[in-house]
Scaffold this active site. Structure first.
Site, PDB file in Angstrom:
ATOM      1  N   HIS A  90     -43.154  45.385 -51.464  1.00 17.45           N
ATOM      2  CA  HIS A  90     -43.621  46.464 -50.595  1.00 17.45           C
ATOM      3  C   HIS A  90     -43.595  46.006 -49.155  1.00 17.45           C
ATOM      4  O   HIS A  90     -44.290  45.056 -48.784  1.00 17.45           O
ATOM      5  CB  HIS A  90     -45.037  46.862 -51.013  1.00 17.45           C
ATOM      6  CG  HIS A  90     -45.593  48.014 -50.243  1.00 17.45           C
ATOM      7  ND1 HIS A  90     -44.877  49.147 -49.950  1.00 17.45           N
ATOM      8  CD2 HIS A  90     -46.818  48.204 -49.697  1.00 17.45           C
ATOM      9  CE1 HIS A  90     -45.632  49.990 -49.265  1.00 17.45           C
ATOM     10  NE2 HIS A  90     -46.808  49.437 -49.097  1.00 17.45           N
ATOM     11  N   SER A 122     -46.720  50.739 -44.592  1.00 16.12           N
ATOM     12  CA  SER A 122     -47.136  51.645 -45.651  1.00 16.12           C
ATOM     13  C   SER A 122     -47.781  52.895 -45.053  1.00 16.12           C
ATOM     14  O   SER A 122     -47.161  53.582 -44.260  1.00 16.12           O
ATOM     15  CB  SER A 122     -48.082  50.911 -46.597  1.00 16.12           C
ATOM     16  OG  SER A 122     -48.233  51.625 -47.786  1.00 16.12           O
ATOM     17  N   ASP A 162     -38.890  49.060 -53.279  1.00 12.67           N
ATOM     18  CA  ASP A 162     -40.314  49.139 -52.916  1.00 12.67           C
ATOM     19  C   ASP A 162     -41.028  50.023 -53.935  1.00 12.67           C
ATOM     20  O   ASP A 162     -40.632  51.163 -54.164  1.00 12.67           O
ATOM     21  CB  ASP A 162     -40.444  49.741 -51.519  1.00 12.67           C
ATOM     22  CG  ASP A 162     -41.849  49.654 -50.954  1.00 12.67           C
ATOM     23  OD1 ASP A 162     -42.813  49.912 -51.699  1.00 12.67           O
ATOM     24  OD2 ASP A 162     -41.977  49.341 -49.766  1.00 12.67           O
TER      25      ASP A 162
END
Length: 546
Positions: free
Chosen positions: A515, A260, A487
């Site tokens: 995710h 991320s 995602d």
């Protein structure tokens, strides 16, 4: 990363253990987000004469290039690069073998001799063998604001594939402003409770003023409690700290897994120090070329895509609280539920009620990993009968609020980095009102709250130092970028964009939900990443896994 209020925890609700809530078990990897698991592209203040700093160079002006720093360590920084960590056994780690230490970095890279220092918490777990040690594998779970040291101790140090742990020391550094490092502080726990439940879908001017007042109070709290640190927590600052950590470990190259927001941090490192790139895995990628407004719009669409998958899955189970696999109809049902909470919050068995804002956060938290969907189904069913307990617990997990009411500094650090890395998406409520139709079209259930959340950086006490830019990292070894097609927090087009920007980028696609992708159940993804980490050979171009 995301600059919205709801998404800023984007990559820090880690899937390090099972969610066991009210008797409902789920392997919930509510993972490194990109909350919007975030994206930032900050630059430090202008340096003193002769000091070294990165520059954004090239054209076009809308998306300049991040230029590398000199490979030579400036004299003013040598004392930091020559540090030798004093390792000792960590306290509170999950299992044995974890070692911790403290490093120092210049608070202001523009004034390294006179600006003072910032303290950085680092940790490691040594390679277990068998096999020859490759080096150190640095990890970052996202956020910004997620604790890398906590991620190492609670998951990566024992949970990464055995073959990887055999050949690497797994190491972590909490970025400046975060957790065990010198940390940003903004509000008391009680003030955070109030902040988290402020209405983010204001119905009138009075409620708009209340929301703006909450953003201003948060910003003022950060300025009053963390004035020294606040201007110096950009992603570029953190990437430069990574190079000091590399030197302290005695490594010539950085091997790294970032999830991320951690992808933006890793890509920034590659852009600044391309010759020092080893094996970099960027999982759940952010696109550094986007401005804050586009980031928030894209994430709104991303969460709607994830919600559509949840709705379809929900409809296959008895007593689905949404009643339909049609994403639009299910979204309208959820929106009505949120609206009802706006007027009639639910009891939770505690002095706290489940408000619309907290419920929205709880639903968003479950979108990060499909393994949390059973928990969300039960939470919504419970709420239909007047019990908001489970949704409140999901919201608390997202905000990193523990059972004693104490908040980690995730939200404070997230805002501090996001608001420094990019100019605000909107600067006044009138701008949000103009943008509302587009957000609500993107997501009937989440669009309004995401739009208003995009206003939070408008009142930040420190001007943004970063701008949208591209990262070519020319000369770097092959860099593996991993993107998941559905995602929510870091939409798949971002991974495609980052892989194309990086001169040595290689895209690996996971056709699935949730995710990030590595260590989330896909043997195809895990095998490709592990082979790259162990042999330095990336998978074939455009490889796709499911």
């Amino acid at each position: 990363m995301d600059t919205s209020r709801l998404l800023r925890t984007s990559g820090t609700l880690l899937a390090t253990a099972a969610l066991l809530i009210s008797g409902v078990a789920a392997q919930a990897t509510v993972r490194p987000q990109g909350e919007g698991d975030g994206r930032s592209a900050g630059l430090p203040p202008e340096p003193a004469a002769g000091a070294q700093r990165p520059v954004l160079s090239g054209v076009p002006a809308a998306a300049p290039l991040l230029a590398p720093l000199s490979a030579r360590v400036p004299a003013a920084l040598r004392r930091y690069y020559e540090q030798k960590p004093s390792w000792h056994a960590c306290t509170g780690a999950k299992g044995a073998g974890f070692e911790c230490a403290t490093l120092k970095a210049p608070l202001d890279y523009g004034r390294p001799r006179s600006g003072g220092d910032v303290r950085l918490a680092v940790a490691r777990k040594r390679a277990t063998g068998p096999g020859e040690r490759i080096g150190s594998l640095m990890v970052n779970p996202g956020g910004p604001g997620g604790s890398a040291v906590g991620f190492l101790q609670q998951y990566a140090g024992n949970g990464y594939p055995a073959a990887v742990r055999a050949r690497y020391d797994i190491v972590a550094m909490d970025p400046r402003g975060v957790a065990g490092s010198e940390a940003i502080s903004c509000l008391t726990d009680a003030e955070m409770d109030t902040y988290a439940q402020v209405d983010q879908t204001p119905d009138n001017d009075a409620e708009v003023r209340q929301l703006v007042a909450s953003y201003k109070k948060f910003a003022h709290g950060c300025a009053s409690r963390s004035a020294r640190l606040l201007p110096h927590v950009s992603t570029v600052d953190a990437a430069r700290d990574m190079d000091i950590f590399r030197a302290a470990l005695g490594d010539e190259k950085v091997h790294y897994i970032g999830a991320s927001y951690g992808t933006f941090l890793g890509a920034t490192y590659a852009g600044l120090y391309p010759s020092r790139v080893g094996r970099l895995v960027l999982d759940g990628a952010l696109d550094p070329s986007l401005d804050a407004e586009q980031v928030n719009r894209d994430q709104t669409t991303g969460f709607q895509t994830a919600f559509a998958s949840f709705a379809k899955d929900c409809s296959a189970h008895e007593e689905c609280p949404l009643g339909s696999d049609n994403a639009t109809e299910a979204g309208n049902t959820l929106k009505r539920f949120f609206r009802d909470l706006d007027h009639h919050p639910l009891a939770t068995g505690t002095p706290r009620q489940l408000t619309e804002s907290l419920a929205t956060t709880g639903v968003i938290a479950a979108m990060y990993d499909e393994a949390a969907w059973p928990v969300l189904r039960k939470a919504l069913r419970d709420a239909q009968t007047g019990d908001g307990t489970l949704l409140l617990k999901l919201s608390d997990i997202y905000y990193e609020r523990d059972q004693h009411g104490h908040y980690a500094n995730l939200m404070a650090a997230n805002s501090a980095v996001n608001c420094l890395d990019l100019p605000p998406a909107y600067r006044a409520p009138s701008a949000v009102r103009r943008a509302l139709p587009e957000f609500e079209k993107a997501s009937p259930a989440f669009g309004e709250s995401f739009a208003w959340g995009s206003l939070s950086c408008a009142y930040w006490p420190v001007h943004a130092t970063g701008t949208p830019h591209r990262i070519p990292a020319r000369g770097a070894a092959p860099i593996l970028v991993v993107g998941t097609t559905r995602d929510p927090a870091t939409p798949y087009p971002w991974a495609r964009s980052l892989a194309s920007q990086l001169s040595s980028g290689r895209l690996l696609t996971y056709d699935g939900d949730g995710h990030t992708a590595y260590t989330r159940g896909s043997k195809c993804i895990d095998s490709a990443v592990n082979d790259y980490l162990l042999t330095a050979t990336p998978p074939p171009a455009s490889r796709r896994c499911s």
